[in-house]
Design a protein around this motif. Structure first.
Motif: not given
Ligand SMILES: [Zn+2]
Length: 444
Positions: A203, A207, A254, A256, A393
């Motif tokens: 994650d 990001h 989730h 991206f 996300h």
């Molecule tokens: Zn995140």
């Protein structure tokens, strides 16, 4: 790796935070993820409302929707005091998967899964998530601590580095992944029935380096690819070490996508006169009690704020906008070129059910691909170029994968919890809401 108890199968879960199904499929097809490709075929599942890790993993680790487990985001506003609070495992209103398995006589090792701080006393081991401020407070049993220290275990890189020194931040992401890998393989010979290891660094990488991953000319492109090569190697090592009679299940929470622009919902609500701040500040605590709506990240809109009773929307109901007014305002949001900024506006009762849903946002918004929903509390434009983060996300495009087996596509992360019980050959607790992702012989 002795089985602790019988009957039933042992299960190893590797959760890869925010890894998109489409990204895995493309990588497998291109030969970048040979180990993942050998393990099985990823299928797409969806996230939660909102699609953030704390909510999604709370949903997975309880098997019920946020309206019943009570966690709706990384940040909450105490309506009585105006103080910001960060929900933790102490806020969960429903029993955890680990406790449900302990109740069926199954020993559980849990590493790094979001919303496992503060750690629970388990028949097994729990190493808390990134919410843990100090490793010494994040481990049960505490006797494990010297072993983790010896292995130089790390929970989370210093987030301030992301703004000041991207190269150093990337190095820390890689070091954190490697530390987790050391501990994972050190603990693997312990007795367990369920071992769940969570990789949070995927994650963080997505990001801050998503665009670098897409751009071969970026100075960080190679490092992005190397990081994912190491994730794939970790999968390969798990596959080699675990005998064929151990089930292996992978999933993410989730998807991206790239960020085109940030959309500050509080700036919009302030511009339209719904939100105002008291004298002397513009923080969450300074939201004026006369405000008729405010937003918390990501995409959660709450009506009113006065009164001490969450969900009551205060004392001046006749002065508050109807939710419909705000829903219509938000649904019409465009980028200036005719492109809708929101993919979906979901009403509270459509997203949630259960005893805790009075704490839920009144509306949950999903940004259209590329439009990252913010909720700033300082004056600024509604739309702005992305700042630090190049990845955001998405609700869809999470994945699930079973070693050597098939899963049905089209489920959500809520369906992953009954899948755990099915994979372990255990009865599914009646209160779980999802439907197993395994091809069905029974209804679940
Ligand atoms: Zn995140």
């Amino acid at each position: 790796m002795r089985p602790r108890s019988n009957p039933g199968k042992r299960l190893f879960i590797l959760s890869l935070d925010g890894v998109p199904c489409s990204f895995l499929k493309e990588g497998i097809a291109a030969g970048r993820f040979p180990n993942l490709g050998r393990l099985g075929e990823p299928v797409e599942i969806a996230s939660t409302f909102p699609p953030v890790s704390s909510v999604a993993w709370a949903t997975f680790s309880t098997g019920v929707n946020p309206g019943r487990h009570g966690v709706f985001g990384f940040l909450e506003l105490d309506r009585a005091t105006g103080a910001e609070t960060i929900p933790t495992a102490a806020n969960l209103c429903s029993p955890t998967l680990w406790k449900m398995l302990n109740a069926q006589g199954k020993r559980t090792i849990v590493m790094n899964v979001p919303l496992t701080y503060p750690p629970q006393e388990l028949d097994g081991i729990m190493i808390s998530c990134f919410l843990c401020p100090d490793l010494a407070r994040g481990v049960t049993p505490r006797s494990l601590l010297p072993r983790l220290r010896r292995l130089d275990y790390r929970i989370e890189p210093d987030p301030s580095l992301a703004a000041t020194d991207r190269g150093a931040y990337l190095g820390e992401i890689l070091a954190t992944l490697r530390a987790e890998r050391r501990v994972l393989f050190d603990l693997l010979p312990e007795p367990w029935d369920l071992f769940m290891a969570h990789v949070m660094m995927t994650d963080r990488m997505n990001h801050f380096f998503w665009q670098d991953g897409l751009d071969p000319k970026s100075e960080f492109h190679e490092a992005f690819l190397r990081f994912y090569r190491e994730v794939d190697e970790l999968v390969g090592e798990v596959d080699r070490l675990l005998p064929a009679d151990v089930e292996v299940f992978l999933l993410s929470d989730h998807g991206f996508s790239s960020v085109k622009a940030e959309v500050d919902l509080n700036a919009l609500l302030a511009q339209e006169g719904y939100l105002c701040y008291g004298d002397g500040g513009a923080g969450l605590a300074d939201i004026a009690r006369s405000s008729r709506a405010y937003s918390l990240i990501p995409g959660r809109v709450y009506l009113g704020r006065s009164g001490g009773n969450p969900g009551s929307h205060g004392t001046d109901a006749q002065e508050r906008p109807t939710r419909e007014d705000i829903r219509v305002l938000l649904s019409r949001l465009e980028n200036g070129g005719g492109k809708r900024l929101l993919e979906r506006v979901v009403l509270r009762e459509e997203a949630y059910s259960g005893d805790c849903s009075s704490l839920a946002p009144d509306l949950v918004l999903l940004g259209s691909p590329g439009y990252d929903l913010k909720a700033k509390t300082s004056p600024g434009p509604v739309m702005a170029a992305p700042a630090l983060r190049s990845g955001m996300h998405t609700y869809g495009d999470a994945f699930a994968l079973r070693r050597g087996g098939t899963l049905r596509p089209g489920g959500t992360i809520l369906d992953a919890t009954p899948t755990v019980f099915r994979l372990m050959g255990l009865p599914i607790p009646q209160h779980l809401e999802g439907t197993s992702l395994l091809p069905s012989r029974s209804r679940r």
